[in-house]
Design an enzyme around this catalytic site. Structure first.
Site, PDB file in Angstrom:
ATOM      1  N   GLY A 137       0.786  -1.222   0.000  1.00 11.96           N
ATOM      2  CA  GLY A 137       0.000   0.000   0.000  1.00 11.96           C
ATOM      3  C   GLY A 137       0.820   1.276   0.000  1.00 11.96           C
ATOM      4  O   GLY A 137       2.039   1.290  -0.156  1.00 11.96           O
ATOM      5  N   CYS A 168      12.011  -1.387   3.060  1.00  8.91           N
ATOM      6  CA  CYS A 168      10.885  -1.271   2.129  1.00  8.91           C
ATOM      7  C   CYS A 168       9.852  -0.257   2.641  1.00  8.91           C
ATOM      8  O   CYS A 168      10.156   0.921   2.716  1.00  8.91           O
ATOM      9  CB  CYS A 168      10.279  -2.650   1.867  1.00  8.91           C
ATOM     10  SG  CYS A 168       9.308  -2.729   0.337  1.00  8.91           S
ATOM     11  N   ASN A 208      10.467  -4.862  -4.004  1.00  9.45           N
ATOM     12  CA  ASN A 208       9.034  -4.879  -4.267  1.00  9.45           C
ATOM     13  C   ASN A 208       8.435  -3.611  -3.703  1.00  9.45           C
ATOM     14  O   ASN A 208       7.986  -3.576  -2.564  1.00  9.45           O
ATOM     15  CB  ASN A 208       8.355  -6.104  -3.648  1.00  9.45           C
ATOM     16  CG  ASN A 208       6.846  -6.061  -3.838  1.00  9.45           C
ATOM     17  OD1 ASN A 208       6.350  -5.316  -4.682  1.00  9.45           O
ATOM     18  ND2 ASN A 208       6.117  -6.810  -3.048  1.00  9.45           N
ATOM     19  N   PHE A 257       6.204   2.815  -4.253  1.00 20.08           N
ATOM     20  CA  PHE A 257       6.311   4.178  -3.723  1.00 20.08           C
ATOM     21  C   PHE A 257       7.755   4.409  -3.294  1.00 20.08           C
ATOM     22  O   PHE A 257       8.508   3.460  -3.065  1.00 20.08           O
ATOM     23  CB  PHE A 257       5.367   4.378  -2.538  1.00 20.08           C
ATOM     24  CG  PHE A 257       3.909   4.323  -2.890  1.00 20.08           C
ATOM     25  CD1 PHE A 257       3.188   5.484  -3.124  1.00 20.08           C
ATOM     26  CD2 PHE A 257       3.255   3.105  -2.991  1.00 20.08           C
ATOM     27  CE1 PHE A 257       1.843   5.434  -3.460  1.00 20.08           C
ATOM     28  CE2 PHE A 257       1.902   3.041  -3.325  1.00 20.08           C
ATOM     29  CZ  PHE A 257       1.194   4.214  -3.564  1.00 20.08           C
ATOM     30  N   HIS A 259      15.127  -5.469  -0.065  1.00 20.55           N
ATOM     31  CA  HIS A 259      14.928  -6.620   0.812  1.00 20.55           C
ATOM     32  C   HIS A 259      16.238  -7.352   1.089  1.00 20.55           C
ATOM     33  O   HIS A 259      16.620  -8.267   0.362  1.00 20.55           O
ATOM     34  CB  HIS A 259      13.922  -7.593   0.183  1.00 20.55           C
ATOM     35  CG  HIS A 259      12.517  -7.111   0.216  1.00 20.55           C
ATOM     36  ND1 HIS A 259      11.596  -7.576   1.131  1.00 20.55           N
ATOM     37  CD2 HIS A 259      11.866  -6.188  -0.528  1.00 20.55           C
ATOM     38  CE1 HIS A 259      10.434  -6.972   0.937  1.00 20.55           C
ATOM     39  NE2 HIS A 259      10.580  -6.118  -0.070  1.00 20.55           N
ATOM     40  N   GLU A 313      16.827  -9.524   3.298  1.00 21.49           N
ATOM     41  CA  GLU A 313      16.646 -10.922   3.735  1.00 21.49           C
ATOM     42  C   GLU A 313      16.783 -11.899   2.572  1.00 21.49           C
ATOM     43  O   GLU A 313      16.979 -13.102   2.776  1.00 21.49           O
ATOM     44  CB  GLU A 313      15.285 -11.101   4.425  1.00 21.49           C
ATOM     45  CG  GLU A 313      14.097 -11.270   3.518  1.00 21.49           C
ATOM     46  CD  GLU A 313      13.656  -9.997   2.817  1.00 21.49           C
ATOM     47  OE1 GLU A 313      12.925 -10.098   1.807  1.00 21.49           O
ATOM     48  OE2 GLU A 313      14.058  -8.898   3.275  1.00 21.49           O
TER      49      GLU A 313
END
Length: 380
Positions: free
Chosen positions: A232, A258, A300, A303, A355, A357
């Site tokens: 979102g 993120c 990912n 925004f 990311h 991870e």
């Protein structure tokens, strides 16, 4: 079900572009934001990443499903994508870890998809026109009728979705080996590998719902605070921003990834904006401006943090200290990381837009978890 016996499926973008193919996964109808992911592997981790909630994912790799689905690689409790678009689904999985086919899992979680379309043409369209709303249907054959429903579906701009994906209850991921630190991790859509990466470094991770208050965070007396990825628009996340501002005032070391990076930016007083088509996949080049090293990273996000254009190479004084851009995307110069330091120049909080991870993805950025541990060690 063989591809020859699959029902017909229809995909319609909000600008009227139409693709026809065959059903893949569940039958029915779904709507969401059309985005493309560039990874050639890692589809199971992509599908179970909560950051993809309410998005219809187009896989640019043409052949998907080869390795099936296993019980070890899910990043959350379910598949979160709103829909799935592939060109050539595997007819049968072939991998020693496979327990089911991808088609089986998509149907079990009610994910409507489409196969047999030109995903390259669709991806090029989105690169030129930008991410937009889309509908996939196996029950509607009229593109105009489906487009009307697409245009009536909600936009991603202004969408506050973290409360829909966060854990309902707090839980603890224990440290592996000797415990060194305690971290309060606010779950905005966390992936399972993230607390595991911290646990590998002797960190006991208390994963908390997105509605957790500042008082509840500080009651844990954590050595550091973490904010995760998630779906979102960051603009409406005023609760998360307020909690983070309280964490910074309390002097707790902070690490965000993120969506956590975007919340950090807003907490420092910067804006956020929607990218034309976002960064998704496991091959995005990012430069660490501290070391000059270029990392290949997993992304990912749709925004990004709005940084003053004339201060990209400089610092900005904020209520909480001196903020700087720590990482940039080499494709488009999008801000990919922030750092916050005190008057002595000591970093006390930082974040990245990608990311580390690496589930799935390259491990170039794993050092960031070590940097977080070092930050907490310095505070001690």
């Amino acid at each position: 079900m063989s591809s020859g016996t699959r029902p017909a499926a229809l995909l319609v973008l909000e600008d009227g572009r139409v693709f026809r193919g065959q059903a893949y996964g569940a039958e029915g109808e779904t709507f969401g934001e059309a985005v493309f992911a560039t990874g050639m592997t890692g589809y199971q981790e992509t599908l179970t990443d909560p950051s993809y909630h309410r998005q219809v994912v187009i896989q640019t790799a043409p052949h998907i499903g080869n390795t099936g689905v296993n019980d070890e690689d899910p990043e959350s409790r379910r598949i979160w994508v709103a829909g799935y678009v592939v060109r050539d689904p595997a007819r049968r999985p072939s991998n020693w870890r496979a327990r089911r086919s991808l088609d089986d899992d998509l149907r079990a979680d009610g994910v409507v998809g489409i196969s047999g379309i030109d995903t390259r043409a669709l991806t090029r369209h989105l690169r030129e026109r930008g991410a937009m709303r889309v509908g996939i249907s196996t029950v509607e054959s009229d593109p105009d009728a489906l487009r009307e429903r697409v245009l009536a579906s909600p936009s991603m701009v202004g969408a506050a979705l973290v409360d829909e994906v966060t854990t309902p209850d707090a839980y603890v991921v224990p440290a592996l080996g000797e415990k060194r630190f305690t971290v309060a991790a606010i779950d905005l859509g966390i992936k399972a590998m993230t607390p595991h990466r911290m646990a590998e470094r002797g960190i006991e991770v208390h994963v908390l719902p997105s509605t957790t208050t500042l008082e509840e965070v500080l009651a844990l007396d954590p050595d550091g605070v973490f904010m995760s990825n998630g779906p979102g628009d960051p603009e409406p996340l005023r609760h998360a921003v307020g909690v983070l501002q309280g964490v910074l005032r309390a002097g707790k070391p902070f690490f965000g990834i993120c969506l956590g990076n975007q919340v950090f930016g807003r907490a420092l007083g910067f804006g956020t904006y929607k990218l034309p088509y976002g960064h998704r996949g496991i091959n995005q080049p990012v430069q660490d401006r501290l070391t000059g090293k270029v990392e290949v990273t997993a992304h990912n996000h749709g925004f990004a943090v709005q940084w003053p254009a004339d201060r990209l190479d400089g610092a900005v004084e904020t209520e909480f200290g001196r903020a700087e851009v720590s990482h940039v995307c080499l494709n488009d110069n999008v801000v990919e990381g922030l750092s916050l330091s005190d008057e002595s120049g000591t970093v006390k909080a930082f974040s990245v837009q990608y990311h580390p991870e690496a589930a799935a993805g390259p491990h170039d950025a794993s050092y960031l978890f070590d940097r977080f541990a070092d930050l907490m060690g310095g505070e001690r």
